[in-house]
Design a protein around this motif. Structure first.
Motif, PDB file in Angstrom:
ATOM      1  N   ASP A 357       6.312 -17.685  13.770  1.00 30.75           N
ATOM      2  CA  ASP A 357       7.063 -17.485  15.010  1.00 30.75           C
ATOM      3  C   ASP A 357       6.836 -16.087  15.567  1.00 30.75           C
ATOM      4  O   ASP A 357       6.801 -15.891  16.795  1.00 30.75           O
ATOM      5  CB  ASP A 357       8.550 -17.730  14.771  1.00 30.75           C
ATOM      6  CG  ASP A 357       8.889 -19.208  14.702  1.00 30.75           C
ATOM      7  OD1 ASP A 357       8.059 -20.024  15.128  1.00 30.75           O
ATOM      8  OD2 ASP A 357       9.996 -19.549  14.232  1.00 30.75           O
ATOM      9  N   PHE A 358       6.683 -15.103  14.666  1.00 28.33           N
ATOM     10  CA  PHE A 358       6.411 -13.736  15.122  1.00 28.33           C
ATOM     11  C   PHE A 358       5.114 -13.696  15.930  1.00 28.33           C
ATOM     12  O   PHE A 358       5.066 -13.106  17.016  1.00 28.33           O
ATOM     13  CB  PHE A 358       6.323 -12.788  13.930  1.00 28.33           C
ATOM     14  CG  PHE A 358       5.898 -11.394  14.302  1.00 28.33           C
ATOM     15  CD1 PHE A 358       6.820 -10.455  14.720  1.00 28.33           C
ATOM     16  CD2 PHE A 358       4.555 -11.034  14.259  1.00 28.33           C
ATOM     17  CE1 PHE A 358       6.423  -9.172  15.081  1.00 28.33           C
ATOM     18  CE2 PHE A 358       4.144  -9.754  14.613  1.00 28.33           C
ATOM     19  CZ  PHE A 358       5.088  -8.829  15.024  1.00 28.33           C
ATOM     20  N   LEU A 359       4.072 -14.326  15.402  1.00 29.61           N
ATOM     21  CA  LEU A 359       2.792 -14.326  16.108  1.00 29.61           C
ATOM     22  C   LEU A 359       2.882 -15.092  17.424  1.00 29.61           C
ATOM     23  O   LEU A 359       2.241 -14.726  18.417  1.00 29.61           O
ATOM     24  CB  LEU A 359       1.708 -14.932  15.212  1.00 29.61           C
ATOM     25  CG  LEU A 359       1.283 -14.062  14.017  1.00 29.61           C
ATOM     26  CD1 LEU A 359       0.370 -14.840  13.079  1.00 29.61           C
ATOM     27  CD2 LEU A 359       0.604 -12.782  14.492  1.00 29.61           C
ATOM     28  N   LYS A 360       3.684 -16.140  17.440  1.00 31.33           N
ATOM     29  CA  LYS A 360       3.881 -16.886  18.676  1.00 31.33           C
ATOM     30  C   LYS A 360       4.556 -16.006  19.724  1.00 31.33           C
ATOM     31  O   LYS A 360       4.151 -15.979  20.898  1.00 31.33           O
ATOM     32  CB  LYS A 360       4.724 -18.134  18.395  1.00 31.33           C
ATOM     33  CG  LYS A 360       4.804 -19.107  19.557  1.00 31.33           C
ATOM     34  CD  LYS A 360       5.717 -20.286  19.231  1.00 31.33           C
ATOM     35  CE  LYS A 360       5.183 -21.095  18.073  1.00 31.33           C
ATOM     36  NZ  LYS A 360       6.055 -22.281  17.802  1.00 31.33           N
ATOM     37  N   ILE A 361       5.585 -15.270  19.306  1.00 34.49           N
ATOM     38  CA  ILE A 361       6.284 -14.358  20.226  1.00 34.49           C
ATOM     39  C   ILE A 361       5.343 -13.262  20.699  1.00 34.49           C
ATOM     40  O   ILE A 361       5.301 -12.920  21.890  1.00 34.49           O
ATOM     41  CB  ILE A 361       7.520 -13.732  19.535  1.00 34.49           C
ATOM     42  CG1 ILE A 361       8.551 -14.816  19.198  1.00 34.49           C
ATOM     43  CG2 ILE A 361       8.161 -12.670  20.428  1.00 34.49           C
ATOM     44  CD1 ILE A 361       9.664 -14.339  18.275  1.00 34.49           C
ATOM     45  N   PHE A 362       4.537 -12.726  19.766  1.00 34.92           N
ATOM     46  CA  PHE A 362       3.592 -11.664  20.115  1.00 34.92           C
ATOM     47  C   PHE A 362       2.631 -12.148  21.193  1.00 34.92           C
ATOM     48  O   PHE A 362       2.356 -11.448  22.181  1.00 34.92           O
ATOM     49  CB  PHE A 362       2.823 -11.227  18.863  1.00 34.92           C
ATOM     50  CG  PHE A 362       2.187  -9.884  18.984  1.00 34.92           C
ATOM     51  CD1 PHE A 362       2.806  -8.755  18.475  1.00 34.92           C
ATOM     52  CD2 PHE A 362       0.949  -9.738  19.604  1.00 34.92           C
ATOM     53  CE1 PHE A 362       2.208  -7.498  18.584  1.00 34.92           C
ATOM     54  CE2 PHE A 362       0.346  -8.495  19.716  1.00 34.92           C
ATOM     55  CZ  PHE A 362       0.983  -7.376  19.213  1.00 34.92           C
ATOM     56  N   HIS A 380      -5.111  -6.125  11.492  1.00 39.04           N
ATOM     57  CA  HIS A 380      -4.659  -4.808  11.024  1.00 39.04           C
ATOM     58  C   HIS A 380      -3.129  -4.750  10.980  1.00 39.04           C
ATOM     59  O   HIS A 380      -2.548  -4.240  10.004  1.00 39.04           O
ATOM     60  CB  HIS A 380      -5.211  -3.724  11.953  1.00 39.04           C
ATOM     61  CG  HIS A 380      -4.798  -2.335  11.566  1.00 39.04           C
ATOM     62  ND1 HIS A 380      -5.333  -1.668  10.489  1.00 39.04           N
ATOM     63  CD2 HIS A 380      -3.879  -1.499  12.128  1.00 39.04           C
ATOM     64  CE1 HIS A 380      -4.781  -0.473  10.402  1.00 39.04           C
ATOM     65  NE2 HIS A 380      -3.895  -0.342  11.384  1.00 39.04           N
ATOM     66  N   LEU A 381      -2.508  -5.280  12.014  1.00 37.90           N
ATOM     67  CA  LEU A 381      -1.038  -5.268  12.078  1.00 37.90           C
ATOM     68  C   LEU A 381      -0.426  -6.073  10.934  1.00 37.90           C
ATOM     69  O   LEU A 381       0.502  -5.610  10.253  1.00 37.90           O
ATOM     70  CB  LEU A 381      -0.572  -5.843  13.426  1.00 37.90           C
ATOM     71  CG  LEU A 381       0.936  -5.965  13.652  1.00 37.90           C
ATOM     72  CD1 LEU A 381       1.607  -4.602  13.674  1.00 37.90           C
ATOM     73  CD2 LEU A 381       1.218  -6.714  14.953  1.00 37.90           C
ATOM     74  N   MET A 382      -0.957  -7.261  10.694  1.00 36.08           N
ATOM     75  CA  MET A 382      -0.359  -8.155   9.702  1.00 36.08           C
ATOM     76  C   MET A 382      -0.750  -7.793   8.268  1.00 36.08           C
ATOM     77  O   MET A 382       0.047  -7.999   7.344  1.00 36.08           O
ATOM     78  CB  MET A 382      -0.769  -9.606   9.996  1.00 36.08           C
ATOM     79  CG  MET A 382      -0.466 -10.081  11.423  1.00 36.08           C
ATOM     80  SD  MET A 382       1.232  -9.769  11.947  1.00 36.08           S
ATOM     81  CE  MET A 382       2.092 -10.946  10.928  1.00 36.08           C
ATOM     82  N   LYS A 383      -1.960  -7.256   8.066  1.00 35.84           N
ATOM     83  CA  LYS A 383      -2.442  -6.987   6.712  1.00 35.84           C
ATOM     84  C   LYS A 383      -2.178  -5.555   6.235  1.00 35.84           C
ATOM     85  O   LYS A 383      -2.107  -5.300   5.026  1.00 35.84           O
ATOM     86  CB  LYS A 383      -3.956  -7.259   6.619  1.00 35.84           C
ATOM     87  CG  LYS A 383      -4.359  -8.706   6.898  1.00 35.84           C
ATOM     88  CD  LYS A 383      -3.806  -9.649   5.834  1.00 35.84           C
ATOM     89  CE  LYS A 383      -4.350 -11.065   6.046  1.00 35.84           C
ATOM     90  NZ  LYS A 383      -3.791 -12.021   5.050  1.00 35.84           N
TER      91      LYS A 383
END
Length: 439
Positions: A357-362, A380-383
């Motif tokens: 859901d975070f990536l969907k909002i992003f 980079h943001l997620m890893k």
């Protein structure tokens, strides 16, 4: 109980047909009439009727009463309109009486509605009569990314019209959800301009709180056009009201506000919110502890009635017909005892989004702001970045990071873009490093 879907219209308050239908003190009505004519300089019956928000027939009765007491005199039809409507003006005695009456109370204009009559209208348009469906709630919150199980809890809470406590970590849309609940209530209600109790006038209609429905002839439905002649114009047809308070909320804001100059009262926030939603945001940030706020509302929340007091100390009941939504970043057990929690009908936890859901909002925020997604930056943001905070996501973070990157690009005079370096610079502004400052 008469259940209504929120796309139907509530029963309007009937217009008074005779002076006796008003159920107001005769002297009060007469004085408001002559004060209004004195202050607004209106003379024709139709003008006076519009100014005091009464039908012409009832206004004529009041004029005849005041004329019989030598406070008004007829001016004939010399300056009348094409319908040869009779005009009236204040006599010397009438002007003197108007000034005396204004010294006692500056209120003039719309005749108030007796409190017990208004209470009947509150029942006809009760927030608890609304049945909100999943589709309606989803449509109202279409701009939000919410887990399905959250709507499972929200839907019954809104349909019940009872108190709701939303709690959870900050920045996850509790305020936005509250506003979405408000938007799901699609019908219109009738708000009195003022109510009367024991000869005292309490103003209720507030343009800041109440959103007036479109005027007739500007796109309203046929029902609204028919209402033009049928409903009591001492009321204003409005969207269901929403009162939003935050850390500024104090207990005295829930009491009548007396104006010593005008010698009238202003309704407290919860009375202005009758038939609508009262949102207490950031609960726990107020001057008074949350427990004190709930203690003030124990009777209203359980019994649907509130107790207010006049300057004289006399107490009286008013309707409490409001969907109260408390929103807090604290755990309920930290700010309430169990007796208080029992009186809040629904307790709903609002957690942060999942990674999906975070990536969907992003992605939605980036598209809305015209910023193209970059796979390397997102990896980079997620890893790299989110593992630093144990992969705890919040709904506010995508908008924050994207706004930061846009600001950096504009400052550096470079095309708006997304990159690992820009992610790092934006990330640095999202948190404050825990360190000791040398003083």
């Amino acid at each position: 109980m008469n259940i209504q879907l929120n796309d139907t219209t509530v029963t309007p308050p009937p217009a008074p047909k005779r002076m006796e239908d008003m159920q107001l003190p005769i002297v009060m009505m007469r004085d408001i009439l002559i004060k209004t004519m004195f202050r607004k300089n209106v003379t024709l019956v139709s003008e006076v009727a519009e100014a005091i928000c009464l039908p012409v027939a009832v206004t004529q009765e009041l004029i005849d009463l005041a004329r019989g007491q030598k406070f008004l005199e007829a001016t004939g039809t010399l300056n009348a309109n094409n319908a040869n409507e009779m005009g009236y003006q204040l006599t010397d005695e009438g002007r003197a009486r108007a000034q005396d009456a204004l010294a006692q109370s500056e209120y003039y204009g719309a005749m108030p509605v007796p409190l017990d009559i208004y209470a009947e209208q509150v029942k006809r348009q009760s927030i608890r009569n609304i049945q909100v469906t999943r589709t309606q709630l989803t449509d109202a919150m279409g701009h939000l990314v919410l887990p399905d199980n959250l709507l499972d809890h929200l839907g019954p809470a809104v349909s019940a019209g009872r108190s709701i406590l939303m709690y959870g970590p900050p920045g996850n849309g509790k305020s936005s959800i509250s506003n979405g609940i408000r938007d799901s209530l699609g019908d219109k209600i009738f708000v009195p301009r003022a109510v009367e109790y024991a000869g005292q006038v309490i103003t209720v209609y507030d343009p800041i709180v109440h959103s007036k429905a479109e005027s007739e002839g500007e796109g309203e439905d046929r029902f609204a056009l028919r209402l033009r002649r049928e409903f009591d114009t001492r009321y204003v047809r409005c969207e269901r009201p929403t009162v939003v308070t935050g850390g500024e909320l104090t207990l005295d804001m829930l009491d009548l506000v007396y104006n010593p100059v005008a010698r009238t009262y202003q309704a407290p926030l919860q009375l202005k919110a009758a038939g609508g939603v009262f949102i207490v945001d950031d609960l726990g940030r107020q001057q008074e502890p949350p427990q004190a706020l709930i203690n003030r509302w124990i009777v209203p929340l359980e019994e649907g009635r509130d107790i207010l007091a006049l300057q004289s100390g006399e107490k009286f009941e008013t309707p409490f017909d409001t969907l109260v939504i408390f929103s807090t970043n604290f755990h309920p057990n930290e700010i309430f005892d169990q007796a208080a929690l029992r009186r809040i009908f629904f307790k709903i936890k609002v957690d942060g989004p999942s990674q999906e859901d975070f990536l969907k909002i992003f992605g939605l925020v980036a598209r809305a702001k015209g910023l193209q997604l970059d796979e390397q930056a997102l990896v980079h943001l997620m890893k790299v970045r989110y593992p630093e905070i144990n992969n705890v996501y919040a709904n506010y973070q995508p908008g924050f990071l994207i706004d930061q990157m846009i600001s950096i690009c504009d400052f550096e005079a470079m095309p708006r873009q997304m990159s690992p370096d820009l992610i790092d610079r934006a990330w640095a502004n999202m948190f404050v490093k825990d360190e000791e400052i040398t003083k």
